[in-house]
Design a protein around this motif. Structure first.
Motif, PDB file in Angstrom:
ATOM      1  N   LYS A  86       0.813  -1.214   0.000  1.00  0.00           N
ATOM      2  CA  LYS A  86       0.000   0.000   0.000  1.00  0.00           C
ATOM      3  C   LYS A  86       0.848   1.266   0.000  1.00  0.00           C
ATOM      4  N   ALA A  87       1.874   1.291   0.812  1.00  0.00           N
ATOM      5  CA  ALA A  87       2.680   2.511   0.965  1.00  0.00           C
ATOM      6  C   ALA A  87       3.660   2.715  -0.179  1.00  0.00           C
ATOM      7  N   ASP A  88       4.168   1.623  -0.746  1.00  0.00           N
ATOM      8  CA  ASP A  88       5.267   1.736  -1.713  1.00  0.00           C
ATOM      9  C   ASP A  88       4.928   1.212  -3.099  1.00  0.00           C
ATOM     10  N   SER A  89       3.732   0.673  -3.266  1.00  0.00           N
ATOM     11  CA  SER A  89       3.259   0.189  -4.571  1.00  0.00           C
ATOM     12  C   SER A  89       4.101  -0.946  -5.144  1.00  0.00           C
ATOM     13  N   VAL A  90       4.752  -1.710  -4.292  1.00  0.00           N
ATOM     14  CA  VAL A  90       5.441  -2.943  -4.690  1.00  0.00           C
ATOM     15  C   VAL A  90       5.039  -4.035  -3.711  1.00  0.00           C
ATOM     16  N   PHE A  91       4.937  -5.264  -4.197  1.00  0.00           N
ATOM     17  CA  PHE A  91       4.427  -6.362  -3.378  1.00  0.00           C
ATOM     18  C   PHE A  91       5.544  -6.953  -2.513  1.00  0.00           C
ATOM     19  N   GLY A  92       6.071  -6.105  -1.610  1.00  0.00           N
ATOM     20  CA  GLY A  92       7.067  -6.579  -0.657  1.00  0.00           C
ATOM     21  C   GLY A  92       6.390  -7.230   0.531  1.00  0.00           C
ATOM     22  N   ILE A  93       7.162  -7.468   1.603  1.00  0.00           N
ATOM     23  CA  ILE A  93       6.605  -8.176   2.759  1.00  0.00           C
ATOM     24  C   ILE A  93       6.427  -7.262   3.969  1.00  0.00           C
ATOM     25  N   SER A  94       6.521  -5.943   3.764  1.00  0.00           N
ATOM     26  CA  SER A  94       6.234  -4.952   4.815  1.00  0.00           C
ATOM     27  C   SER A  94       7.165  -5.066   6.010  1.00  0.00           C
ATOM     28  N   THR A  95       8.410  -5.433   5.767  1.00  0.00           N
ATOM     29  CA  THR A  95       9.390  -5.549   6.854  1.00  0.00           C
ATOM     30  C   THR A  95       9.654  -4.202   7.500  1.00  0.00           C
ATOM     31  N   GLU A  96       9.907  -3.179   6.682  1.00  0.00           N
ATOM     32  CA  GLU A  96      10.228  -1.867   7.242  1.00  0.00           C
ATOM     33  C   GLU A  96       9.043  -1.312   8.029  1.00  0.00           C
ATOM     34  N   LYS A  97       7.850  -1.537   7.549  1.00  0.00           N
ATOM     35  CA  LYS A  97       6.652  -1.114   8.274  1.00  0.00           C
ATOM     36  C   LYS A  97       6.584  -1.794   9.639  1.00  0.00           C
ATOM     37  N   ALA A  98       6.944  -3.071   9.675  1.00  0.00           N
ATOM     38  CA  ALA A  98       6.930  -3.811  10.944  1.00  0.00           C
ATOM     39  C   ALA A  98       7.943  -3.234  11.922  1.00  0.00           C
ATOM     40  N   TYR A  99       9.135  -2.942  11.441  1.00  0.00           N
ATOM     41  CA  TYR A  99      10.145  -2.354  12.320  1.00  0.00           C
ATOM     42  C   TYR A  99       9.700  -0.985  12.823  1.00  0.00           C
ATOM     43  N   ASN A 100       9.133  -0.190  11.949  1.00  0.00           N
ATOM     44  CA  ASN A 100       8.754   1.181  12.311  1.00  0.00           C
ATOM     45  C   ASN A 100       7.544   1.240  13.234  1.00  0.00           C
ATOM     46  N   GLU A 101       6.610   0.335  13.050  1.00  0.00           N
ATOM     47  CA  GLU A 101       5.350   0.448  13.782  1.00  0.00           C
ATOM     48  C   GLU A 101       5.155  -0.578  14.891  1.00  0.00           C
ATOM     49  N   LEU A 102       5.840  -1.702  14.805  1.00  0.00           N
ATOM     50  CA  LEU A 102       5.586  -2.772  15.769  1.00  0.00           C
ATOM     51  C   LEU A 102       6.762  -3.119  16.679  1.00  0.00           C
ATOM     52  N   VAL A 121      -0.805 -23.216  -1.278  1.00  0.00           N
ATOM     53  CA  VAL A 121      -1.681 -23.603  -0.175  1.00  0.00           C
ATOM     54  C   VAL A 121      -2.411 -22.392   0.386  1.00  0.00           C
ATOM     55  N   THR A 122      -1.657 -21.300   0.615  1.00  0.00           N
ATOM     56  CA  THR A 122      -2.231 -20.115   1.250  1.00  0.00           C
ATOM     57  C   THR A 122      -2.793 -19.111   0.256  1.00  0.00           C
ATOM     58  N   GLY A 123      -2.296 -19.148  -0.986  1.00  0.00           N
ATOM     59  CA  GLY A 123      -2.751 -18.177  -1.975  1.00  0.00           C
ATOM     60  C   GLY A 123      -2.248 -16.776  -1.720  1.00  0.00           C
ATOM     61  N   GLY A 124      -1.066 -16.658  -1.105  1.00  0.00           N
ATOM     62  CA  GLY A 124      -0.587 -15.320  -0.796  1.00  0.00           C
ATOM     63  C   GLY A 124       0.917 -15.196  -0.639  1.00  0.00           C
ATOM     64  N   VAL A 125       1.343 -13.937  -0.477  1.00  0.00           N
ATOM     65  CA  VAL A 125       2.742 -13.575  -0.249  1.00  0.00           C
ATOM     66  C   VAL A 125       2.939 -13.330   1.246  1.00  0.00           C
ATOM     67  N   VAL A 126       4.024 -13.838   1.812  1.00  0.00           N
ATOM     68  CA  VAL A 126       4.278 -13.658   3.244  1.00  0.00           C
ATOM     69  C   VAL A 126       4.337 -12.178   3.580  1.00  0.00           C
ATOM     70  N   ASN A 127       3.991 -11.843   4.824  1.00  0.00           N
ATOM     71  CA  ASN A 127       3.978 -10.439   5.229  1.00  0.00           C
ATOM     72  C   ASN A 127       4.452 -10.304   6.665  1.00  0.00           C
ATOM     73  N   ALA A 128       5.541  -9.600   6.873  1.00  0.00           N
ATOM     74  CA  ALA A 128       6.153  -9.475   8.196  1.00  0.00           C
ATOM     75  C   ALA A 128       5.268  -8.696   9.160  1.00  0.00           C
ATOM     76  N   TYR A 129       4.664  -7.632   8.680  1.00  0.00           N
ATOM     77  CA  TYR A 129       3.810  -6.805   9.548  1.00  0.00           C
ATOM     78  C   TYR A 129       2.630  -7.633  10.061  1.00  0.00           C
ATOM     79  N   ASN A 130       1.944  -8.307   9.152  1.00  0.00           N
ATOM     80  CA  ASN A 130       0.807  -9.141   9.551  1.00  0.00           C
ATOM     81  C   ASN A 130       1.236 -10.262  10.490  1.00  0.00           C
ATOM     82  N   ALA A 131       2.392 -10.867  10.182  1.00  0.00           N
ATOM     83  CA  ALA A 131       2.862 -12.009  10.971  1.00  0.00           C
ATOM     84  C   ALA A 131       3.205 -11.602  12.394  1.00  0.00           C
TER      85      ALA A 131
END
Length: 513
Positions: free
Chosen positions: A37-53, A496-506
């Protein structure tokens, strides 16, 4: 040379240029750690996790086993995060920690001996053909016994695959050699070791092949210089097919004597040497950086995990890894404290599946999570097997195991990397594995593609979760990673999951366990 052959050569040249001409090249080097959402690339939101969690939160160090070709542990972005065996004294020729491996201060290699290291190797298919050719030398469809018929028919099927693979490798080498020679010839005619794009534009091409290669060069040199194009796009392709013909599919080639083990004794444990870097650590070094390159040194890249130690265990040559080496690498990493294992390797055939199964069971009994690359053949793993696998010989499944496919930055039908294996019931998750910028030997950095890159993204995520939530079991970490993926229509029917891993969600989910 006919027009179809020329078209094949042109296609090969364009293939050599590969990812240079995709929009992935314009993405940020750290795209796989960014947020959709923030960067318009399908990354795993690692930086978001570090910054917010994770700000202000304490973590514990997690050891990650890098089971691979070797790691350049003195790289500027890795040297601070490399595992060191503190129970062993370097260079004293003694087994100080009594684990059977003398002077294993910086990990271990199961591909070396006192006189050097194995680099090139055969395919497992080649080794199986070599073994069974002797057994069935005088056997035909007419005289094969009922007892031997299943094995004989399996041998014939393997021989068919071998002959096809060798023929394709020879064709690929011939074609790539033509492309390589044409590229070199143009530079030589221009009279410069590193011609510019203007030099190539001004060059008068002779014939269809030279003209096609000229056009390819013009496109390539818009993104990089000639030397970089040659070294990263042409030379590796040529070397790949050269190695296939001369080593991988060579029935007379066997480098194993240098190790000094009994290659037919899969239960042998104590062999190898201390050279965990090896003669070609490019693959393992790239993988290691993705997992845990130093996030705090203002150099190069930022690994996914911020509090890890990377244990280099060398078991993957330039060819197919041997099952006994895989099994021993798993056991070595586990016995020395690794809680996550990254396994960015695979093959179509297995010599001794049981010895690997037993090692996997041992790892899981010690609460270790195994992360494995799905493979790069664009095959359905529900139908075709990529070894090692989480399915034991008795049909049961390893529960603390994740199989990882490769995704791209694009949130559309291009999300699955074109090369990635897939499987509705066999590939658990997808993770970034296209245009991944990471550490490379000799203080360098490089973009690579492959499920080999996707797997360490997930291994890094697993280590991150285990670091901040150390009470979680390996099976719980797997469950969290799978439950927290970002779903995508393009992956629904191929994983199996139909998705890309996500650090923030995890990490948000982990906090609820």
């Amino acid at each position: 040379m006919n027009k179809n052959q020329i078209r094949s050569l042109v296609a090969l040249a364009l293939l050599a240029a590969g990812p240079l001409f995709t929009s992935a090249q314009s993405q940020k080097k750290n795209w796989y750690n960014l947020d959709l959402k923030a960067d318009s690339v399908f990354g795993i939101s690692t930086e978001k996790a570090y910054n917010e969690l994770l700000k202000g939160k304490k973590s514990t160090t997690v050891i990650v086993g890098i089971l691979d070709s070797g790691v350049d542990g003195v790289h500027e972005d890795l040297k601070s995060v490399m595992w060191v065996n503190k129970k062993e004294k370097a260079g004293n020729g003694k087994d100080d920690d009594k684990n059977g491996y003398i002077d294993d201060v910086n990990g271990w290699s199961f591909l070396g001996g006192k006189d050097g290291n194995v680099n090139q190797e055969t395919l497992e298919l080649t080794r199986l053909i070599r073994r069974d050719a002797a057994r069935f030398a005088n056997t035909t469809e007419e005289n094969v016994s009922a007892k031997d018929r299943p094995a004989f028919e399996a041998y014939l099927a393997m021989k068919k695959d071998f002959d096809k693979g060798l023929a394709e490798a020879k064709t690929g080498l011939q074609r790539f050699e033509t492309v390589k020679n044409a590229v070199e010839s143009i530079a030589k005619k221009i009279g410069k070791e590193n011609p510019t794009v203007e030099d190539v534009k001004n060059f008068e091409a002779e014939g269809q092949i030279e003209n096609s290669i000229k056009n390819t060069l013009i496109r390539a040199l818009a993104n990089m210089d000639y030397k970089t194009f040659y070294d990263t796009q042409i030379k590796p392709g040529y070397n790949h097919f050269y190695d296939q013909v001369n080593y991988n599919y060579n029935l007379t080639f066997n480098p194993r004597n240098i190790v000094g083990d009994n290659e037919n004794n899969d239960n042998e444990r104590i062999y190898g040497n201390v050279d965990s870097k090896g003669p070609d650590p490019s693959h393992g070094t790239h993988v290691a950086g993705i997992v845990g390159a130093d996030r705090n040194n203002d150099l190069g890249i930022k690994g996914v995990a911020d509090n890890v130690l990377l244990m280099a265990v060398r078991n993957v040559p330039n060819g197919d890894e041997r099952d006994k080496d895989v099994a021993n690498a798993i056991r070595y990493a586990v016995d020395n404290g690794a809680k996550v294992l990254n396994m960015s390797f695979g093959k179509a055939y297995s010599w001794d599946k049981k010895v690997v199964d037993d090692a996997v069971k041992y790892a899981i009994s010690k609460d270790v999570l195994l992360v494995h690359a799905a493979g790069n053949d664009n095959k359905n793993l529900d139908v075709e097997t990529n070894f090692p696998t989480n399915k034991y010989e008795d049909g049961t499944l390893a529960d603390a195991w994740l199989t990882v496919g490769a995704s791209t930055p694009f949130n559309d039908k291009r999300l699955k990397a074109s090369f990635s294996n897939y499987g509705k019931t066999t590939v658990d998750v997808f993770a970034p594995g296209f245009g991944i910028y990471s550490t490379y030997p000799d203080q360098k950095y490089q973009d690579n593609n492959g499920t080999s890159m996707a797997s360490p993204v997930v291994a890094g995520l697993a280590a991150l979760i285990r670091s901040y939530y150390p009470k979680l079991k390996a099976t719980q970490v797997k469950e969290i990673i799978m439950k927290s993926v970002e779903k995508a229509d393009a992956l629904t029917d191929i994983s199996v999951t139909g998705g890309v891993v996500n650090a923030y969600n995890a990490l948000k989910l982990a906090a609820t366990y």
